[in-house]
Design a protein around this motif. Structure first.
Motif, short mmCIF file in Angstrom:
data_model
loop_
_atom_site.label_atom_id
_atom_site.label_comp_id
_atom_site.label_asym_id
_atom_site.label_seq_id
_atom_site.Cartn_x
_atom_site.Cartn_y
_atom_site.Cartn_z
N TYR A 10 -7.74 13.16 -7.03
CA TYR A 10 -9.00 12.92 -6.33
C TYR A 10 -9.11 11.44 -5.92
CZ TYR A 10 -14.15 12.59 -5.84
OH TYR A 10 -15.43 12.36 -5.38
N MET A 11 -8.78 10.53 -6.82
CA MET A 11 -8.81 9.11 -6.50
C MET A 11 -7.80 8.79 -5.38
SD MET A 11 -11.14 7.61 -8.33
CE MET A 11 -12.07 9.14 -8.09
N ALA A 12 -6.65 9.46 -5.42
CA ALA A 12 -5.63 9.24 -4.40
C ALA A 12 -6.14 9.66 -3.02
CB ALA A 12 -4.36 10.02 -4.74
N LYS A 13 -6.88 10.77 -2.97
CA LYS A 13 -7.40 11.24 -1.67
C LYS A 13 -8.43 10.24 -1.10
CE LYS A 13 -4.69 13.40 -1.95
NZ LYS A 13 -3.50 13.54 -1.09
N ILE A 14 -9.15 9.57 -1.98
CA ILE A 14 -10.12 8.57 -1.52
C ILE A 14 -9.40 7.32 -1.03
CG2 ILE A 14 -11.99 7.05 -2.23
CD1 ILE A 14 -12.96 9.26 -4.10
N THR A 15 -8.39 6.87 -1.76
CA THR A 15 -7.66 5.67 -1.33
C THR A 15 -6.92 5.92 -0.02
OG1 THR A 15 -5.65 6.23 -2.60
CG2 THR A 15 -7.33 4.90 -3.70
N GLU A 16 -6.54 7.17 0.23
CA GLU A 16 -5.82 7.49 1.47
C GLU A 16 -6.68 7.35 2.72
OE1 GLU A 16 -4.09 11.34 0.79
OE2 GLU A 16 -2.88 10.59 -0.87
N LEU A 17 -7.97 7.20 2.55
CA LEU A 17 -8.84 6.92 3.69
C LEU A 17 -8.45 5.60 4.36
CD1 LEU A 17 -12.32 7.92 2.18
CD2 LEU A 17 -10.85 9.32 3.65
N LEU A 18 -7.80 4.75 3.59
CA LEU A 18 -7.36 3.46 4.13
C LEU A 18 -6.31 3.64 5.23
CD1 LEU A 18 -7.11 1.33 0.86
CD2 LEU A 18 -8.77 1.05 2.71
N TYR A 77 0.83 -1.22 0.00
CA TYR A 77 0.00 0.00 0.00
C TYR A 77 0.86 1.26 0.00
CZ TYR A 77 -3.02 3.69 1.89
OH TYR A 77 -3.69 4.88 2.10
N ASN A 78 1.84 1.31 0.90
CA ASN A 78 2.69 2.51 1.00
C ASN A 78 3.55 2.69 -0.25
OD1 ASN A 78 1.82 3.36 3.59
ND2 ASN A 78 3.13 1.83 4.56
N ALA A 79 4.05 1.58 -0.79
CA ALA A 79 4.84 1.66 -2.02
C ALA A 79 3.97 2.18 -3.17
CB ALA A 79 5.41 0.29 -2.36
N ALA A 80 2.73 1.71 -3.23
CA ALA A 80 1.81 2.16 -4.28
C ALA A 80 1.52 3.65 -4.15
CB ALA A 80 0.52 1.36 -4.23
N GLN A 81 1.36 4.12 -2.91
CA GLN A 81 1.10 5.54 -2.69
C GLN A 81 2.30 6.40 -3.07
OE1 GLN A 81 -1.64 6.91 -2.23
NE2 GLN A 81 -3.02 5.51 -1.19
N VAL A 82 3.51 5.89 -2.80
CA VAL A 82 4.72 6.61 -3.20
C VAL A 82 4.77 6.74 -4.72
CG1 VAL A 82 7.25 6.52 -3.31
CG2 VAL A 82 6.08 5.97 -1.17
N ILE A 83 4.53 5.64 -5.42
CA ILE A 83 4.57 5.64 -6.89
C ILE A 83 3.49 6.56 -7.46
CG2 ILE A 83 4.23 4.22 -8.95
CD1 ILE A 83 5.42 1.87 -7.31
N LEU A 84 2.28 6.48 -6.90
CA LEU A 84 1.17 7.30 -7.39
C LEU A 84 1.45 8.79 -7.16
CD1 LEU A 84 -1.69 7.43 -8.57
CD2 LEU A 84 -2.58 7.20 -6.24
N ILE A 138 2.02 20.38 -4.77
CA ILE A 138 2.81 20.46 -3.53
C ILE A 138 2.43 19.34 -2.58
CG2 ILE A 138 3.25 21.87 -1.48
CD1 ILE A 138 2.85 24.35 -3.21
N ASN A 139 1.13 19.07 -2.46
CA ASN A 139 0.67 18.02 -1.56
C ASN A 139 1.16 16.65 -2.00
OD1 ASN A 139 -2.12 16.13 -0.79
ND2 ASN A 139 -1.12 17.31 0.81
N SER A 140 1.21 16.41 -3.30
CA SER A 140 1.70 15.13 -3.82
C SER A 140 3.18 14.97 -3.51
CB SER A 140 1.46 15.04 -5.32
OG SER A 140 0.08 15.04 -5.62
N PHE A 141 3.95 16.05 -3.63
CA PHE A 141 5.37 16.00 -3.30
C PHE A 141 5.56 15.63 -1.82
CE2 PHE A 141 9.04 18.27 -1.45
CZ PHE A 141 10.07 17.62 -2.12
N VAL A 142 4.78 16.24 -0.95
CA VAL A 142 4.86 15.93 0.48
C VAL A 142 4.50 14.47 0.73
CG1 VAL A 142 3.84 16.41 2.76
CG2 VAL A 142 4.43 18.31 1.23
N HIS A 143 3.54 13.96 -0.03
CA HIS A 143 3.11 12.58 0.17
C HIS A 143 4.12 11.56 -0.34
CE1 HIS A 143 -1.39 12.79 1.31
NE2 HIS A 143 -0.71 13.81 1.82
N TRP A 157 5.42 14.32 -11.15
CA TRP A 157 6.02 14.35 -12.48
C TRP A 157 5.10 15.04 -13.49
CZ3 TRP A 157 10.65 13.16 -14.72
CH2 TRP A 157 10.68 13.03 -16.11
N GLU A 158 3.84 14.61 -13.50
CA GLU A 158 2.87 15.19 -14.41
C GLU A 158 2.58 16.65 -14.07
OE1 GLU A 158 0.71 13.50 -17.18
OE2 GLU A 158 2.82 12.92 -17.10
N GLY A 159 2.44 16.93 -12.77
CA GLY A 159 2.15 18.28 -12.33
C GLY A 159 3.26 19.26 -12.68
N CYS A 160 4.50 18.84 -12.51
CA CYS A 160 5.64 19.69 -12.86
C CYS A 160 5.68 19.95 -14.37
CB CYS A 160 6.95 19.04 -12.42
SG CYS A 160 7.25 19.13 -10.63
#
Length: 273
Positions: free
Chosen positions: A119-127, A71-78, A174-179, A84-87
């Motif tokens: 948005y999908m990432a914020k929902i999966t982070e409820l886990l 799970y944590n590895a998947a969140q890091v990759i996501l 910025i939030n994705s970078f922190v995550h 990458w895309e945002g930059c």
């Protein structure tokens, strides 16, 4: 029907009205209506505060080690993908003030897609919280934690449905970078006690989370004093949101680290005497 009820109903109709939504994203999965998201969030809060703790009360905590590593590895990759895309998109944006763009410009459409993934990432982070419950890490389930995990997908829903482009999207980058950093921390922590020596930067992670909201707050003040095609009223919720978290994360940082360090130093001096 009371005037208050009528106002609530009117507001709800506005949320559902296609005329206010971005035609490019309004029919996307979990975007066409706020109802599915609110059901998810209500179920999340009920499980994490009621059903889950009662279920675990007489049970031993689940380890979930392998699941958490995946799970944590998947969140890091996501998160890294979104950075990458945002930059790539923000390299073409105006950092001082980027207007809204409702065209079919490929760069803008790319940002629309990033916003949906976010948005999908914020929902999966409820886990995150669900795993805390199953592992009986009740001390981790704070008001700040629940508030943060509930508000983030809510704010992202409205951004994706109505303004999935422009100045406000820097928030997600910025939030994705922190995550990336945060879930890397969780990933290393989940590998076992022998890796604890590599987690000396926990305090700095909390500081980084605080800094991100300061940057977001300052970045969204700029368009209030200039006209660049980004509606000024859109910054109000972001400013309220970021200032709220500046206070909450700041208070957490003071209570968890500054006061704790001061107390430990004081106790050390007392022992010397």
């Amino acid at each position: 029907m009371t005037s208050f009820s009528q106002s609530i109903l009117k507001g709800y109709r506005i949320l559902l009205a296609d005329e206010y939504a971005d035609p490019r994203t309004k029919d996307w999965f979990l975007v066409s209506s706020p109802v599915p998201l609110f059901v998810i969030l209500a179920s999340y809060l009920y499980f994490c505060t009621q059903i889950g703790p009662r279920y675990m009360e007489s049970r031993k905590p689940y380890e979930l080690k392998n699941l958490l590593i995946v799970y944590n590895a998947a969140q890091v990759i996501l998160s890294a993908y979104m950075v990458w895309e945002g930059c790539a998109v923000w390299s073409t944006y105006n950092w001082y003030c980027e207007p809204l763009d409702y065209s079919q410009n490929p760069v803008t459409l790319r940002m629309n897609n990033i916003c949906w993934v976010y948005y999908m990432a914020k929902i999966t982070e409820l886990l995150d919280t669900v795993f805390f419950v199953l592992r009986k890490k009740d001390n981790q389930i704070t008001v700040l934690h629940l508030f943060h995990h509930t508000l983030m997908p809510t704010v992202t829903f409205f951004g994706l449905r109505y303004v999935p482009t422009g100045h406000g999207t820097l928030f997600g980058l910025i939030n994705s970078f922190v995550h990336v950093i945060m879930y890397s921390y969780y990933l290393v922590a989940g590998l076992g006690p022998e890796y604890q020596k590599y987690l000396w930067w926990k305090k700095h992670l909390t500081g980084l989370q605080l800094v991100q909201f300061v940057i977001i707050f300052l970045h969204n003040i700029i368009p209030l004093f200039t006209d660049c095609g980004y509606k000024k009223f859109l910054h109000a919720p972001i400013l309220i949101f970021s200032s709220t978290f500046i206070y909450m994360f700041g208070n957490f940082y003071v209570q968890s680290y500054l006061k704790k360090t001061k107390t430990e130093n004081s106790n050390g001096k007392n022992k010397l005497h």
